[in-house]
Design an enzyme around this catalytic site. Structure first.
Site, PDB file in Angstrom:
ATOM      1  N   SER A 143     -14.248  -0.175 -16.724  1.00 31.02           N
ATOM      2  CA  SER A 143     -13.595  -0.962 -17.753  1.00 31.02           C
ATOM      3  C   SER A 143     -12.664   0.052 -18.735  1.00 31.02           C
ATOM      4  O   SER A 143     -12.316  -0.245 -19.871  1.00 31.02           O
ATOM      5  CB  SER A 143     -13.909  -2.094 -18.479  1.00 31.02           C
ATOM      6  OG  SER A 143     -14.340  -2.948 -17.784  1.00 31.02           O
ATOM      7  N   GLU A 184     -21.042   5.554 -14.042  1.00 32.86           N
ATOM      8  CA  GLU A 184     -20.434   3.884 -14.004  1.00 32.86           C
ATOM      9  C   GLU A 184     -21.441   2.871 -14.193  1.00 32.86           C
ATOM     10  O   GLU A 184     -22.120   2.448 -13.141  1.00 32.86           O
ATOM     11  CB  GLU A 184     -19.779   3.690 -12.738  1.00 32.86           C
ATOM     12  CG  GLU A 184     -18.817   4.769 -12.510  1.00 32.86           C
ATOM     13  CD  GLU A 184     -17.386   4.004 -11.812  1.00 32.86           C
ATOM     14  OE1 GLU A 184     -16.354   4.081 -12.169  1.00 32.86           O
ATOM     15  OE2 GLU A 184     -17.777   3.667 -10.507  1.00 32.86           O
ATOM     16  N   HIS A 220     -20.370   4.996  -4.726  1.00 35.07           N
ATOM     17  CA  HIS A 220     -19.990   4.116  -5.494  1.00 35.07           C
ATOM     18  C   HIS A 220     -20.729   2.812  -5.516  1.00 35.07           C
ATOM     19  O   HIS A 220     -21.307   2.662  -4.591  1.00 35.07           O
ATOM     20  CB  HIS A 220     -18.253   3.745  -5.112  1.00 35.07           C
ATOM     21  CG  HIS A 220     -17.593   2.869  -6.406  1.00 35.07           C
ATOM     22  ND1 HIS A 220     -18.144   1.258  -6.469  1.00 35.07           N
ATOM     23  CD2 HIS A 220     -16.787   3.133  -7.449  1.00 35.07           C
ATOM     24  CE1 HIS A 220     -17.318   1.079  -7.527  1.00 35.07           C
ATOM     25  NE2 HIS A 220     -16.824   2.125  -8.113  1.00 35.07           N
ATOM     26  N   GLU A 237     -20.240  -0.239  -5.702  1.00 38.04           N
ATOM     27  CA  GLU A 237     -19.909  -1.316  -4.671  1.00 38.04           C
ATOM     28  C   GLU A 237     -20.627  -0.727  -3.164  1.00 38.04           C
ATOM     29  O   GLU A 237     -20.923  -1.622  -2.434  1.00 38.04           O
ATOM     30  CB  GLU A 237     -18.453  -1.569  -4.727  1.00 38.04           C
ATOM     31  CG  GLU A 237     -18.097  -2.184  -5.975  1.00 38.04           C
ATOM     32  CD  GLU A 237     -16.672  -2.030  -6.350  1.00 38.04           C
ATOM     33  OE1 GLU A 237     -15.557  -1.425  -5.792  1.00 38.04           O
ATOM     34  OE2 GLU A 237     -16.580  -2.261  -7.611  1.00 38.04           O
ATOM     35  N   LYS A 296      -9.762   1.091  -4.620  1.00 37.78           N
ATOM     36  CA  LYS A 296     -10.749   0.230  -3.853  1.00 37.78           C
ATOM     37  C   LYS A 296      -9.800  -0.394  -2.963  1.00 37.78           C
ATOM     38  O   LYS A 296      -9.020   0.416  -2.657  1.00 37.78           O
ATOM     39  CB  LYS A 296     -11.196  -0.882  -5.010  1.00 37.78           C
ATOM     40  CG  LYS A 296     -11.743  -0.481  -6.161  1.00 37.78           C
ATOM     41  CD  LYS A 296     -12.604  -1.140  -6.801  1.00 37.78           C
ATOM     42  CE  LYS A 296     -13.025  -0.540  -8.183  1.00 37.78           C
ATOM     43  NZ  LYS A 296     -14.187  -1.415  -8.995  1.00 37.78           N
ATOM     44  N   ASN A 328      -9.526   5.037  -8.800  1.00 40.75           N
ATOM     45  CA  ASN A 328     -10.259   4.313  -7.727  1.00 40.75           C
ATOM     46  C   ASN A 328      -9.393   3.054  -7.346  1.00 40.75           C
ATOM     47  O   ASN A 328      -9.610   2.293  -7.972  1.00 40.75           O
ATOM     48  CB  ASN A 328     -11.298   4.254  -7.976  1.00 40.75           C
ATOM     49  CG  ASN A 328     -12.488   3.424  -6.879  1.00 40.75           C
ATOM     50  OD1 ASN A 328     -11.789   3.131  -5.818  1.00 40.75           O
ATOM     51  ND2 ASN A 328     -13.578   2.829  -7.021  1.00 40.75           N
ATOM     52  N   GLY A 352     -15.257  -3.447 -13.832  1.00 46.43           N
ATOM     53  CA  GLY A 352     -14.246  -4.700 -13.776  1.00 46.43           C
ATOM     54  C   GLY A 352     -14.673  -5.855 -14.591  1.00 46.43           C
ATOM     55  O   GLY A 352     -14.330  -7.000 -14.367  1.00 46.43           O
TER      56      GLY A 352
HETATM   57  P1  PGA Z   1     -12.849  -0.607 -13.438  1.00 44.84           P
HETATM   58  O1  PGA Z   1     -13.567   0.061 -12.183  1.00 44.84           O
HETATM   59  O2  PGA Z   1     -12.170   0.252 -14.106  1.00 44.84           O
HETATM   60  O3  PGA Z   1     -11.910  -1.704 -12.891  1.00 44.84           O
HETATM   61  O4  PGA Z   1     -13.873  -1.198 -14.293  1.00 44.84           O
HETATM   62  C1  PGA Z   1     -14.061   1.446 -12.093  1.00 44.84           C
HETATM   63  C2  PGA Z   1     -14.503   1.700 -10.863  1.00 44.84           C
HETATM   64  O5  PGA Z   1     -15.431   0.999 -10.080  1.00 44.84           O
HETATM   65  O6  PGA Z   1     -14.665   2.781 -10.336  1.00 44.84           O
END
Ligand code: PGA
Length: 250
Positions: A212, A166, A96, A98, A11, A9, A172
């Site tokens: 992460s 998630e 997602h 976000e 983003k 992903n 993140g």
């Molecule tokens: P990350 O993000 O691996 O940076 O924690 C995962 C995601 O948001 O899909």
């Protein structure tokens, strides 16, 4: 039996030019590995066209990070599932965290998007997960159970979707869920799918873990029986780290 999937992903990162140089470096590495993992890329919409030019003759799937529930019309700024399909996308990320938190997507809208993706033969990867507050107050199962029920409300058991668990507090932050804690949520989701859609559906549906994920924690997570792959944000932006995750022996 279930697909083991490593999904990137990106983003809001990487221009078309950066996407092309990533794929040119990444593809030879995975092609010469004997990786059994299915690899997917969720790229910014503006990178979809160059992605299809490079990925269309490979086994790698790709698609947008968001689609709208309608295929066309007066919906300024949205992505169309039917157009994504027309240019060769295979998958679409839906719901997602976000999108849920920053763009106020409701469970109902996400359910509509899942339905639209399936109607267009785009395989939806449906994200769900609890916030830190929800975990601390013991509401994890209630929240992810509600998100799951809504997201699958218009899915027929014959259809194929993928889930991505998630936990919001792990996205993140560098704070990955322990394998045991992730497994607890994954096995709960599996049992809920069993109740909602039957055992054939729950057994065929891959559940990815996201939050992460890095080359040094993916192998331990993958030992868990209900973890069927990863959705990777930060570590998918570098060829070195994402190719290590994709080519690890699970
Ligand atoms: P990350 O993000 O691996 O940076 O924690 C995962 C995601 O948001 O899909």
């Amino acid at each position: 039996m279930r697909d083991f999937i490593c999904a990137a992903n990106w983003k809001l990162n990487k221009s078309p030019r950066e996407a092309v140089s990533f794929f040119k470096e990444f593809l030879p590495i995975v092609e010469k590995s004997n990786s059994q993992s299915k690899i997917l890329f969720f790229v910014p919409a503006i990178d979809l066209w160059v992605s299809q030019e490079i990925l269309r003759d490979t086994e790698i799937g790709f698609g947008p990070q968001n689609i709208y529930s309608k295929n066309d019309g007066a919906f300024t700024g949205e992505n169309s599932a039917s157009v994504s399909k027309e240019i060769g996308c295979t998958h679409a990320l839906v719901g997602h965290s976000e999108r849920r938190s920053l763009f106020f997507e409701s469970d109902e809208l996400i359910a509509e998007k899942v339905k639209t993706a399936l109607e267009q033969n785009l395989h939806p990867v449906i994200c769900l997960g609890e916030s830190l507050e929800e975990r601390k107050t013991g509401k994890t199962n209630e929240v992810i159970g509600r998100q799951l029920k809504a997201a699958l409300s218009q899915v027929d058991p014959e259809q194929k979707v993928t889930l991505a668990y998630e936990p919001v507090w792990a996205i993140g932050t560098g704070e990955v869920a322990t394998p045991e804690l992730a497994e607890e949520a994954h096995s709960f989701l599996r049992s809920q799918m069993n109740e909602l859609k039957g055992s054939a559906f729950s057994e065929k549906t891959s559940i990815l873990y996201g939050g992460s994920v890095k080359p040094d924690n993916c192998e331990n997570l993958a030992k868990m029986p209900n973890i069927d792959g990863f959705l990777v944000g930060g570590a998918s932006l570098k060829v070195e780290s994402f190719s290590q995750i994709c080519t690890a022996q699970y």
